[in-house]
Design a protein around this motif. Structure first.
Motif, PDB file in Angstrom:
ATOM      1  N   ARG A   1       0.826  -1.202   0.000  1.00  0.00           N
ATOM      2  CA  ARG A   1       0.000   0.000   0.000  1.00  0.00           C
ATOM      3  C   ARG A   1       0.864   1.258   0.000  1.00  0.00           C
ATOM      4  NH1 ARG A   1      -4.873   2.085  -1.445  1.00  0.00           N
ATOM      5  NH2 ARG A   1      -4.818   4.221  -0.710  1.00  0.00           N
ATOM      6  N   ALA A   2       1.874   1.305   0.866  1.00  0.00           N
ATOM      7  CA  ALA A   2       2.762   2.469   0.938  1.00  0.00           C
ATOM      8  C   ALA A   2       3.519   2.641  -0.374  1.00  0.00           C
ATOM      9  CB  ALA A   2       3.741   2.298   2.101  1.00  0.00           C
ATOM     10  N   PHE A   3       3.958   1.546  -0.958  1.00  0.00           N
ATOM     11  CA  PHE A   3       4.673   1.593  -2.231  1.00  0.00           C
ATOM     12  C   PHE A   3       3.768   2.140  -3.332  1.00  0.00           C
ATOM     13  CE2 PHE A   3       6.179  -0.731  -6.112  1.00  0.00           C
ATOM     14  CZ  PHE A   3       7.399  -0.084  -6.239  1.00  0.00           C
ATOM     15  N   TYR A   4       2.527   1.669  -3.383  1.00  0.00           N
ATOM     16  CA  TYR A   4       1.552   2.133  -4.378  1.00  0.00           C
ATOM     17  C   TYR A   4       1.266   3.627  -4.198  1.00  0.00           C
ATOM     18  CZ  TYR A   4      -2.989   2.704  -6.700  1.00  0.00           C
ATOM     19  OH  TYR A   4      -4.029   3.152  -7.472  1.00  0.00           O
ATOM     20  N   ASP A   5       1.057   4.063  -2.964  1.00  0.00           N
ATOM     21  CA  ASP A   5       0.762   5.477  -2.702  1.00  0.00           C
ATOM     22  C   ASP A   5       1.915   6.373  -3.138  1.00  0.00           C
ATOM     23  OD1 ASP A   5      -1.703   4.856  -1.670  1.00  0.00           O
ATOM     24  OD2 ASP A   5      -1.079   4.911   0.431  1.00  0.00           O
ATOM     25  N   ARG A   6       3.160   5.939  -2.902  1.00  0.00           N
ATOM     26  CA  ARG A   6       4.319   6.752  -3.331  1.00  0.00           C
ATOM     27  C   ARG A   6       4.353   6.898  -4.851  1.00  0.00           C
ATOM     28  NH1 ARG A   6       7.178   3.678   0.508  1.00  0.00           N
ATOM     29  NH2 ARG A   6       8.179   2.450  -1.143  1.00  0.00           N
ATOM     30  N   LEU A   7       4.067   5.828  -5.556  1.00  0.00           N
ATOM     31  CA  LEU A   7       4.086   5.872  -7.021  1.00  0.00           C
ATOM     32  C   LEU A   7       2.981   6.780  -7.558  1.00  0.00           C
ATOM     33  CD1 LEU A   7       4.751   2.098  -7.818  1.00  0.00           C
ATOM     34  CD2 LEU A   7       6.354   3.992  -8.094  1.00  0.00           C
ATOM     35  N   ARG A   8       1.788   6.673  -6.988  1.00  0.00           N
ATOM     36  CA  ARG A   8       0.682   7.514  -7.456  1.00  0.00           C
ATOM     37  C   ARG A   8       0.926   8.977  -7.127  1.00  0.00           C
ATOM     38  NH1 ARG A   8      -2.583   6.621 -11.068  1.00  0.00           N
ATOM     39  NH2 ARG A   8      -4.614   6.907 -10.050  1.00  0.00           N
ATOM     40  N   ALA A   9       1.506   9.221  -5.943  1.00  0.00           N
ATOM     41  CA  ALA A   9       1.815  10.601  -5.559  1.00  0.00           C
ATOM     42  C   ALA A   9       2.864  11.200  -6.485  1.00  0.00           C
ATOM     43  CB  ALA A   9       2.309  10.645  -4.108  1.00  0.00           C
ATOM     44  N   ALA A  10       3.732  10.345  -7.043  1.00  0.00           N
ATOM     45  CA  ALA A  10       4.763  10.808  -7.978  1.00  0.00           C
ATOM     46  C   ALA A  10       4.229  10.981  -9.394  1.00  0.00           C
ATOM     47  CB  ALA A  10       5.934   9.821  -7.989  1.00  0.00           C
ATOM     48  N   GLY A  11       2.917  10.734  -9.573  1.00  0.00           N
ATOM     49  CA  GLY A  11       2.297  10.952 -10.871  1.00  0.00           C
ATOM     50  C   GLY A  11       2.279   9.742 -11.792  1.00  0.00           C
ATOM     51  N   LYS A  12       2.601   8.570 -11.276  1.00  0.00           N
ATOM     52  CA  LYS A  12       2.600   7.373 -12.110  1.00  0.00           C
ATOM     53  C   LYS A  12       1.163   6.946 -12.421  1.00  0.00           C
ATOM     54  CE  LYS A  12       7.082   6.881 -12.063  1.00  0.00           C
ATOM     55  NZ  LYS A  12       7.878   7.121 -13.292  1.00  0.00           N
ATOM     56  N   PRO A  13       0.883   6.575 -13.671  1.00  0.00           N
ATOM     57  CA  PRO A  13      -0.464   6.094 -14.013  1.00  0.00           C
ATOM     58  C   PRO A  13      -0.805   4.827 -13.236  1.00  0.00           C
ATOM     59  CG  PRO A  13       0.831   6.581 -15.989  1.00  0.00           C
ATOM     60  CD  PRO A  13       1.778   6.629 -14.835  1.00  0.00           C
TER      61      PRO A  13
END
Length: 331
Positions: free
Chosen positions: A289-301
């Motif tokens: 979950r934390a890994f996913y949130d970091r990626l989405r916060a960085a603008g990853k689709p």
């Protein structure tokens, strides 16, 4: 001679002569086989008599190596028969054979030509031997293959039902589809119980299953698929296991053009189940979950983030299987 010398001599008494490299194309009806460097090929029926005749002929030939493609379970009986006979046999990913065929300029495709291509691959690459699966493994693999078939049938019937709207929604047709859906669901439930019982009866499989299911997001379906369709889990590096499953992004650059990195190939059944596990893990696994949130916060689709989560989850599972340690220690 390294691995090549081992492949040629393993399974044979030292000092005995061995023959050439054999390729077998396994289909539902036939076993087509060829020896590299020889013009002749042969076809046998894919039944008990055909298997016995194949073993007899190969025992006379005393091949250095026999190579089969992984064909969704059709090859299992052949692998077991050849292994019991003490023949050196390897099962390889069909993608490797297709890539080899393209690299060597083979365009035509028939079962007999495929057998010759596999024989050529056997001689050129000499892949490592595939150990004979234990009886429990073979049975579980076939049961899991049947489960995938039933799941596909269930999806198809539900799609047909959802497509019946307006004047197409005839009561008799709806009732027929609903009866089939209930039958498939009951069969799936029965098969799941049998799979659970079979795994619990084997101490080795039970330990592996419990280890994988200690990870939040990994349920019984994912665990069984990994155990049966990805036996290499825990034996390869994280890069190798990701490439094998098909979740390792590959560059698509040419000259100055820079394409998007993309995943391709690999084992579709494992990748599909890994995606569903990752969707669950994003909700209930704190690391994913934390890994996913970091990626989405960085603008990853979304798709990029989910693919990365699949890769990370697989890496965690591979490390756990290698160390034989449950989630609490691996996390």
């Amino acid at each position: 001679m390294g691995d090549r010398g081992r492949v040629v001599t393993e399974g044979r008494e030292e000092g005995t002569d061995v023959g050439g490299f054999v390729g077998i194309d396994v289909s539902k009806e036939h076993l087509d086989w060829a020896v590299h460097g020889e013009a002749a090929d042969a076809r046998l029926a894919h039944d008990e008599d055909g298997l016995q005749e194949l073993v007899r002929r190969l025992n006379e030939l005393r091949p250095a190596l026999v190579v089969l493609e992984a064909t969704g379970g059709l090859e299992m009986a052949v692998l077991a028969a050849l292994s019991v006979a003490g023949l050196p046999v390897a099962v390889v990913n069909p993608l490797q054979i297709r890539n080899f065929a393209r690299a060597t300029g083979r365009q035509a495709k028939t079962d007999r030509l495929d057998a010759r291509c596999i024989a050529h691959f056997a001689a050129a690459v000499q892949p490592p031997l595939t150990p004979m699966p234990e009886a429990t493994t073979i049975e579980l693999e076939l049961m899991l293959a049947r489960r995938r078939q039933l799941t596909g049938m269930l999806v198809a019937e539900k799609n047909r039902l959802s497509g019946l709207i307006g004047p197409r929604k005839v009561a008799r047709v709806v009732a027929s589809i609903e009866r089939v859906i209930k039958t498939i669901e009951k069969e799936l439930e029965k098969l799941d119980d049998e799979l659970k019982t079979k795994i619990e009866q084997s101490p080795v499989w039970r330990a592996k299953d419990e280890l994988l299911r200690s990870v939040p997001g990994v349920g019984p379906g994912t665990s069984r698929t990994l155990l049966l369709d990805l036996p290499e889990l825990g034996t390869l590096s994280r890069q190798q296991i990701a490439a094998l499953v098909g979740v390792a992004p590959f560059n698509r650059d040419s000259g100055k053009a820079k394409g998007r990195r993309a995943i391709w190939g690999g084992r579709a059944s494992v990748r599909s189940m890994l995606y569903m596990a990752s969707v669950t893990a994003v909700r209930c696994n704190p690391v994913i979950r934390a890994f996913y949130d970091r990626l989405r916060a960085a603008g990853k689709p979304y798709k990029v983030a989910m693919t990365a989560c699949m890769h990370k989850l697989l890496t965690i599972l591979n490390a756990m299987a290698k160390a034989a340690r449950p989630w609490q220690a691996a996390a």
